[in-house]
Design an enzyme around this catalytic site. Structure first.
Site, PDB file in Angstrom:
ATOM      1  N   ASP A  37      90.304  91.443 -13.786  1.00  0.00           N
ATOM      2  CA  ASP A  37      89.987  92.606 -12.952  1.00  0.00           C
ATOM      3  C   ASP A  37      89.067  93.530 -13.757  1.00  0.00           C
ATOM      4  OD1 ASP A  37      90.207  95.194 -11.563  1.00  0.00           O
ATOM      5  OD2 ASP A  37      91.815  94.235 -10.435  1.00  0.00           O
ATOM      6  N   GLN A 101      94.874  97.783  -0.032  1.00  0.00           N
ATOM      7  CA  GLN A 101      93.953  96.664  -0.264  1.00  0.00           C
ATOM      8  C   GLN A 101      92.507  97.140  -0.141  1.00  0.00           C
ATOM      9  OE1 GLN A 101      94.482  93.331   2.433  1.00  0.00           O
ATOM     10  NE2 GLN A 101      93.205  91.968   1.191  1.00  0.00           N
ATOM     11  N   HIS A 107      94.432  88.018  -2.650  1.00  0.00           N
ATOM     12  CA  HIS A 107      94.503  87.845  -4.106  1.00  0.00           C
ATOM     13  C   HIS A 107      95.810  88.400  -4.625  1.00  0.00           C
ATOM     14  CE1 HIS A 107      92.576  91.666  -3.115  1.00  0.00           C
ATOM     15  NE2 HIS A 107      93.182  92.165  -4.175  1.00  0.00           N
ATOM     16  N   PHE A 108      96.252  87.826  -5.715  1.00  0.00           N
ATOM     17  CA  PHE A 108      97.426  88.333  -6.428  1.00  0.00           C
ATOM     18  C   PHE A 108      96.951  89.003  -7.707  1.00  0.00           C
ATOM     19  CE2 PHE A 108      99.473  85.425  -3.607  1.00  0.00           C
ATOM     20  CZ  PHE A 108     100.750  85.934  -3.412  1.00  0.00           C
TER      21      PHE A 108
HETATM   22  P1  AMP Z   1      92.980  95.245  -3.935  1.00  0.00           P
HETATM   23  O1  AMP Z   1      92.755  96.720  -3.937  1.00  0.00           O
HETATM   24  O2  AMP Z   1      94.405  94.829  -3.988  1.00  0.00           O
HETATM   25  O3  AMP Z   1      92.207  94.608  -2.799  1.00  0.00           O
HETATM   26  O4  AMP Z   1      92.399  94.710  -5.301  1.00  0.00           O
HETATM   27  C1  AMP Z   1      91.055  94.530  -5.536  1.00  0.00           C
HETATM   28  C2  AMP Z   1      90.901  94.519  -7.031  1.00  0.00           C
HETATM   29  O5  AMP Z   1      89.627  94.008  -7.320  1.00  0.00           O
HETATM   30  C3  AMP Z   1      90.993  95.895  -7.688  1.00  0.00           C
HETATM   31  O6  AMP Z   1      92.041  95.890  -8.642  1.00  0.00           O
HETATM   32  C4  AMP Z   1      89.622  96.080  -8.328  1.00  0.00           C
HETATM   33  O7  AMP Z   1      89.716  96.709  -9.573  1.00  0.00           O
HETATM   34  C5  AMP Z   1      89.136  94.657  -8.452  1.00  0.00           C
HETATM   35  N1  AMP Z   1      87.701  94.466  -8.434  1.00  0.00           N
HETATM   36  C6  AMP Z   1      86.781  95.070  -7.652  1.00  0.00           C
HETATM   37  N2  AMP Z   1      85.557  94.562  -7.890  1.00  0.00           N
HETATM   38  C7  AMP Z   1      85.713  93.586  -8.816  1.00  0.00           C
HETATM   39  C8  AMP Z   1      84.828  92.686  -9.483  1.00  0.00           C
HETATM   40  N3  AMP Z   1      83.515  92.674  -9.225  1.00  0.00           N
HETATM   41  N4  AMP Z   1      85.337  91.825 -10.390  1.00  0.00           N
HETATM   42  C9  AMP Z   1      86.666  91.836 -10.672  1.00  0.00           C
HETATM   43  N5  AMP Z   1      87.549  92.657 -10.075  1.00  0.00           N
HETATM   44  C10 AMP Z   1      87.091  93.526  -9.173  1.00  0.00           C
END
Ligand code: AMP
Length: 145
Positions: A37, A101, A107-108
């Site tokens: 992340d 989200q 995703h986990f």
């Molecule tokens: P969620 O809010 O559960 O949908 O989680 C999305 C996650 O993706 C968050 O923890 C962000 O920090 C992470 N995230 C957003 N953009 C990226 C990226 N380009 N690469 C890796 N993680 C990311």
């Protein structure tokens, strides 16, 4: 976006899976993909996604894809434990914008917990150093079994 809706093929994780955006990859097989992340809530925060399902959330995923995904989550969680020796590991996921989200490809999260260190807030931290993420990804990948 609510719980209802169509899968968007240009979401960030779909682009990562297609190789259109960079990531610090931890693990990949035919079914799952794990990467760091970029806004980690703690050191070693990993995300695990299905490579085959177009489910936006837990409610939508096909049973077989879910089985393979959760087995991948367990595998990467074990590797994270072996690599980083945290005191705990939070494994979580969010369904729908109201739940928090922000990326709508299921995703986990694997979030290591360290005694005395507060976990950052979900989706509100700063961007991690790319070199540090690459090192963590390598350390975790080395423990995949
Ligand atoms: P969620 O809010 O559960 O949908 O989680 C999305 C996650 O993706 C968050 O923890 C962000 O920090 C992470 N995230 C957003 N953009 C990226 C990226 N380009 N690469 C890796 N993680 C990311």
């Amino acid at each position: 976006m609510s719980l209802e809706g169509a899968y968007e093929h240009d979401n960030i994780f779909a682009k990562i899976l297609r190789g259109e955006l960079p990531c610090a990859k931890v693990f990949e097989d035919a079914h799952v993909f794990a990467f760091m992340d970029v806004f980690p809530q703690s050191k070693g925060h990993v995300l695990v996604v299905s490579k085959t399902s177009r489910a936006r959330n837990l409610l939508e995923i096909e049973p077989q894809a879910l089985q393979l995904l959760i087995l991948g989550v367990q595998r990467v969680t074990r590797a994270t434990q072996a690599a980083l020796q945290p005191d705990g590991l939070t494994v979580t996921q969010f369904n729908g914008a109201e739940a928090g989200q922000t990326v709508f490809h299921l995703h986990f999260h694997i979030i290591p917990n360290y005694a005395g260190v507060a976990v950052g807030r979900h989706a509100q931290g700063g961007m991690a150093d790319a070199g540090e993420l690459a090192q963590l990804a390598k350390a975790i990948a080395a423990q995949i079994s």
